[in-house]
Motif scaffolding. Structure first.
Motif, mmCIF file in Angstrom:
data_model
loop_
_atom_site.group_PDB
_atom_site.id
_atom_site.type_symbol
_atom_site.label_atom_id
_atom_site.label_comp_id
_atom_site.label_asym_id
_atom_site.label_seq_id
_atom_site.Cartn_x
_atom_site.Cartn_y
_atom_site.Cartn_z
ATOM 1 N N GLY A 59 62.094 27.671 23.844
ATOM 2 C CA GLY A 59 62.355 27.020 22.562
ATOM 3 C C GLY A 59 61.979 25.557 22.529
ATOM 4 N N SER A 60 61.087 25.148 23.405
ATOM 5 C CA SER A 60 60.735 23.733 23.419
ATOM 6 C C SER A 60 59.282 23.502 23.839
ATOM 7 C CB SER A 60 61.696 23.004 24.357
ATOM 8 O OG SER A 60 61.163 21.761 24.727
ATOM 9 N N ASN A 269 59.543 34.501 14.363
ATOM 10 C CA ASN A 269 58.579 33.595 15.003
ATOM 11 C C ASN A 269 57.890 34.233 16.206
ATOM 12 O OD1 ASN A 269 58.389 30.988 13.690
ATOM 13 N ND2 ASN A 269 60.590 30.858 14.035
ATOM 14 N N THR A 351 58.392 30.113 24.205
ATOM 15 C CA THR A 351 58.338 28.707 23.798
ATOM 16 C C THR A 351 58.691 28.534 22.326
ATOM 17 O OG1 THR A 351 56.596 28.261 25.407
ATOM 18 C CG2 THR A 351 56.830 26.686 23.610
ATOM 19 N N TRP A 352 58.177 29.419 21.462
ATOM 20 C CA TRP A 352 58.279 29.187 20.019
ATOM 21 C C TRP A 352 59.455 29.877 19.360
ATOM 22 C CZ3 TRP A 352 55.868 25.034 18.451
ATOM 23 C CH2 TRP A 352 54.848 24.550 19.286
ATOM 24 N N CYS A 353 60.340 30.463 20.164
ATOM 25 C CA CYS A 353 61.592 30.995 19.621
ATOM 26 C C CYS A 353 62.521 29.806 19.430
ATOM 27 C CB CYS A 353 62.215 31.984 20.599
ATOM 28 S SG CYS A 353 63.902 32.438 20.163
ATOM 29 N N PRO A 354 62.967 29.531 18.195
ATOM 30 C CA PRO A 354 63.791 28.331 17.977
ATOM 31 C C PRO A 354 65.078 28.321 18.796
ATOM 32 C CG PRO A 354 63.127 29.302 15.867
ATOM 33 C CD PRO A 354 62.709 30.262 16.946
ATOM 34 N N VAL A 355 65.566 29.512 19.199
ATOM 35 C CA VAL A 355 66.782 29.520 20.009
ATOM 36 C C VAL A 355 66.484 29.895 21.465
ATOM 37 C CG1 VAL A 355 68.389 29.869 18.097
ATOM 38 C CG2 VAL A 355 67.354 31.863 19.172
ATOM 39 N N CYS B 164 60.566 30.645 8.203
ATOM 40 C CA CYS B 164 59.701 30.630 9.391
ATOM 41 C C CYS B 164 58.458 31.484 9.159
ATOM 42 C CB CYS B 164 60.445 31.181 10.601
ATOM 43 S SG CYS B 164 61.864 30.207 11.079
ATOM 44 N N LYS B 168 54.671 30.126 9.605
ATOM 45 C CA LYS B 168 53.680 30.646 10.542
ATOM 46 C C LYS B 168 52.430 31.126 9.801
ATOM 47 C CE LYS B 168 55.487 30.099 14.618
ATOM 48 N NZ LYS B 168 56.287 28.943 14.204
ATOM 49 N N CYS B 174 55.851 24.483 14.385
ATOM 50 C CA CYS B 174 57.306 24.464 14.215
ATOM 51 C C CYS B 174 57.881 23.103 14.601
ATOM 52 C CB CYS B 174 57.931 25.548 15.080
ATOM 53 S SG CYS B 174 59.729 25.529 15.035
ATOM 54 N N MET B 176 60.978 22.287 14.810
ATOM 55 C CA MET B 176 62.177 22.395 15.634
ATOM 56 C C MET B 176 61.767 22.491 17.112
ATOM 57 S SD MET B 176 65.560 24.446 14.923
ATOM 58 C CE MET B 176 66.649 25.058 16.204
ATOM 59 N N VAL B 177 60.770 23.320 17.388
ATOM 60 C CA VAL B 177 60.350 23.501 18.777
ATOM 61 C C VAL B 177 59.535 22.311 19.278
ATOM 62 C CG1 VAL B 177 58.916 24.914 20.298
ATOM 63 C CG2 VAL B 177 60.454 26.024 18.664
ATOM 64 N N SER B 178 58.651 21.776 18.439
ATOM 65 C CA SER B 178 57.742 20.746 18.951
ATOM 66 C C SER B 178 58.302 19.334 18.830
ATOM 67 C CB SER B 178 56.396 20.817 18.242
ATOM 68 O OG SER B 178 56.520 20.385 16.914
ATOM 69 N N ALA B 221 71.895 26.304 18.509
ATOM 70 C CA ALA B 221 70.650 25.623 18.872
ATOM 71 C C ALA B 221 70.653 24.193 18.352
ATOM 72 C CB ALA B 221 69.457 26.398 18.327
#
Ligand code: SF4
Ligand code: SF4
Ligand code: SF4
Lengths: 373, 254
Positions: A59-60, A269, A351-355, B164, B168, B174, B176-178, B221
């Motif tokens: 997620g990051s 996602n 990586t791209w899963c927000p949770v 989302c 996409k 995203c 939130m992720v980046s 999260a």
């Protein structure tokens, strides 16, 4: 076909790009946009993310600067090449009601001719998996075929896998397998990187010839090999495909799905970033008078509640059931359907899963539960 | 005979009904396909009911609203509530979390003249609604699609999944992720086209909860991104604070 390894400099890459453009290709490759590396049009190597890398985790994703001039020193980002072969929205047909009755016409669209620059091993394998889905069997997809037949693939062998990668487990990397037109390895020996290149098709060999390249010295080839071995040992994650498939097939009723359902957002996602996911929905778009209509295809996802709408009700109502569907198709039933796994280990869904739900940990947890009982 | 369209207003800012006037290029086509019979914002000419399509904007906040909405239902074939006020109570539903008398005392010199309900509520809490079009404001293309579908007797294509999905499809990275920006996209109903993330901001939840929202997981999260409990409450208490999924989640963090 030439399998000889040659040595290129950055100026040769620019030469390759301009030759491809002269041959009518739209050159697309990695660029930095909105704090990530995405695929977009590139004109020359000046557009590439020089000296930029990334740090990925569950997620990051964060860009970082590297202390070298690498052009391909990043790990795969949020977008997959599927957006070029299987675009998010595609016009399928038009229908018109006029004095001659109902006229149906194929969309009159120019088929773009893409040269994809920087396709990783996992991504090449993902394209081949989608080939199987879209091109084989009794119903092939002409829209995909037209685009696919025209592409040129310049692959980049991976030497620095990321924290969410596991292509080695899925036999998809770090070096690109066959199927490319050209493949290069970026060597960061000197201040200005150089490139070891191999042709994988007649088209690729022809293009290489124009660069008038020199032979690669044996010492560099040894170093390249060492880089691949090191890369294979650096995978951030791993997965045993047989074990995963068995665990999923016997774990259908596991209590684990409820647990995942409590964490999963059903946001879709993971499926939309996955380079092999191919589900779509089809809509008719009419004009107000109801005399003409367009049929559009749009990416869909098994995480959408409406995806399994049957007789007015969705079949997979709980988020856990939808996650189970996704991971089971990817890692178990794909095998039955297409004789291969649906996962190439690119790590995007992690990586791209927000949770930060990680399919490799979910398999581990499922396994642990099963061995316990 | 052309179907008759009526547009009604309750507690709202008029932004949603203006989306219809905002249709500009398509407005003439709409006017050709429908008789615009009652639309005070656009024309003083009023044609008496019954109406085929009633677009209802705004939330129910007064005893008088309660009577009016019943009357509208009685003379309409289809009632469609449009916008966050009509579908969830709107920003004015923030009153639902406090005592409305306190607000009245603070705002008005003579609060005894004010007749208001203690809660601001969605139209569907009072009458049967045939379709709810989300958004603050609604998206004019969605409104056109809905009218189009009604006229052509087909199902509207108005996806109810998360923002989302739109993010996409549009190719947005995203946030939130980046960048670690808290984004309500994963629990918010699609429809805007994922505008905010495309401008490097988190989604504000203007379209209310998606068809299967899971805000509790998202809040976890957010917390690991450093969002405080007080900020969590504010995140869910926007234009759709009274939509059940957002209301329940905000109460968890009060
Ligand atoms: S399932 Fe995940 S790791 Fe596997 S190919 Fe898809 S995105 Fe990559
Ligand atoms: S696994 Fe993650 S990305 Fe996939 S639907 Fe669930 S929350 Fe979204
Ligand atoms: S930016 Fe927001 S809406 Fe877009 S994918 Fe990320 S979490 Fe979802």
């Amino acid at each position: 076909m030439q399998t000889e390894v040659v040595l290129l400099q950055r100026l040769h890459l620019d030469l390759l790009l301009s030759q491809l453009q002269a041959a009518g290709y739209q050159t697309v490759g990695p660029v930095v946009r909105d704090q990530a590396i995405v695929y977009d049009r590139i004109q020359s190597t000046a557009d590439l993310p020089m000296g930029i890398g990334d740090i990925q985790g569950k997620g990051s994703y964060r860009l970082r600067s590297r202390d070298d001039a690498a052009l391909f020193g990043y790990v795969v980002g949020p977008q997959a090449w599927k957006k070029y072969l299987y675009p998010p929205r595609q016009l399928l047909m038009r229908a018109e009601q006029n004095s001659r009755g109902l006229q149906i016409t194929a969309p009159d669209q120019e088929v773009p001719k893409y040269a994809m620059i920087g396709v990783r091993g996992c991504e090449l394998k993902a394209i081949q998996i989608q080939d199987r889905v879209f091109l084989e069997g009794p119903y092939s997809d002409d829209f995909y075929r037209e685009r696919r037949e025209q592409i040129f693939i310049l692959a980049v062998n991976c030497t620095e896998p990321g924290n969410t990668c596991f292509c080695v487990s899925m036999e998809a990397g770090p070096a690109a397998g066959p199927g490319y037109d050209l493949a290069i390895t970026e060597m960061l020996e000197t201040a200005e990187p150089c490139y070891l290149a191999r042709a994988g098709s007649a088209k690729g060999a022809e293009l290489l010839k124009h660069c008038n390249p020199s032979h690669a010295p044996a010492t560099l080839l040894e170093k390249e090999n060492a880089l691949w071995t090191a890369a294979a040992a650096q995978m951030g994650r791993s997965l045993n495909p047989e074990q995963a498939s068995a665990a999923l097939k016997s774990g259908y009723e596991s209590t684990h799905w409820k647990d995942v359902g409590e964490r999963c957002l059903s946001c879709s996602n993971c499926t939309l970033v996955c380079p092999t996911c191919f589900c779509s929905g089809v809509q008719e778009v009419t004009d107000l008078a109801g005399t003409s209509s367009e049929r559009w295809r749009e990416w869909d996802s098994c995480f959408s509640l409406n995806f399994t709408l049957t007789a007015g009700r969705p079949i997979r109502q709980s988020p856990g059931a939808r996650y189970r569907q996704w991971i089971s198709h990817k890692l178990a039933f794909w095998q039955d359907q297409f004789d291969q796994s649906g996962c190439v280990g690119c790590g995007r869904c992690i990586t791209w899963c927000p949770v930060g739900i990680d399919l490799t940990s979910e398999i581990e947890a499922l396994n642990a539960l099963q061995t316990k009982t | 005979m052309k179907p008759k369209l009526a547009v009604w207003k309750f507690a709202s800012c008029d932004g949603c009904q203006l989306s219809l006037l905002d249709c500009e290029d398509e407005l003439l086509m709409v006017a050709e396909a429908l008789e615009i019979a009652h639309f005070p914002e656009a024309s003083r000419a009023v044609v008496a009911g019954p109406y085929d399509i009633s677009l209802v904007e705004g939330s129910i906040t007064t005893p008088h609203d309660l009577e009016r909405i019943e009357a509208i239902r009685a003379q309409s074939t289809w009632v469609i509530s449009i916008g966050a006020c009509a579908t969830a109570g709107g920003i004015q539903a923030l009153r639902n979390f406090q005592a409305v008398e306190d607000f009245m005392r603070m705002v008005y010199a003579r609060p005894e003249y004010i007749q208001t309900l203690s809660q601001s509520t969605a139209i569907s809490e009072h009458i049967k609604v045939d379709f709810e079009l989300r958004g603050c404001p609604i998206n004019k293309n969605q409104l056109l699609e809905l009218i189009n579908a009604l006229l052509n007797r087909r199902k509207p294509h108005l996806p109810s999944e998360s923002v989302c999905h739109e993010c996409k499809l549009r190719g947005t990275v995203c946030v939130m992720v980046s960048q670690g920006i808290p984004c309500l996209g994963p629990v918010t109903h699609a429809g805007c086209g994922a505008i905010c993330p495309a401008y490097q901001r988190g989604c504000y939840g203007c379209f209310g909860p998606s068809d299967s929202p899971h805000p509790a997981a998202l809040s976890q999260a957010f917390k690991s991104l450093g969002v405080s409990e007080a900020e969590l409450v504010r995140l869910y208490r926007g234009f759709n604070s009274n939509a059940p999924a957002f209301r329940e989640e905000s109460l968890q963090h009060e």
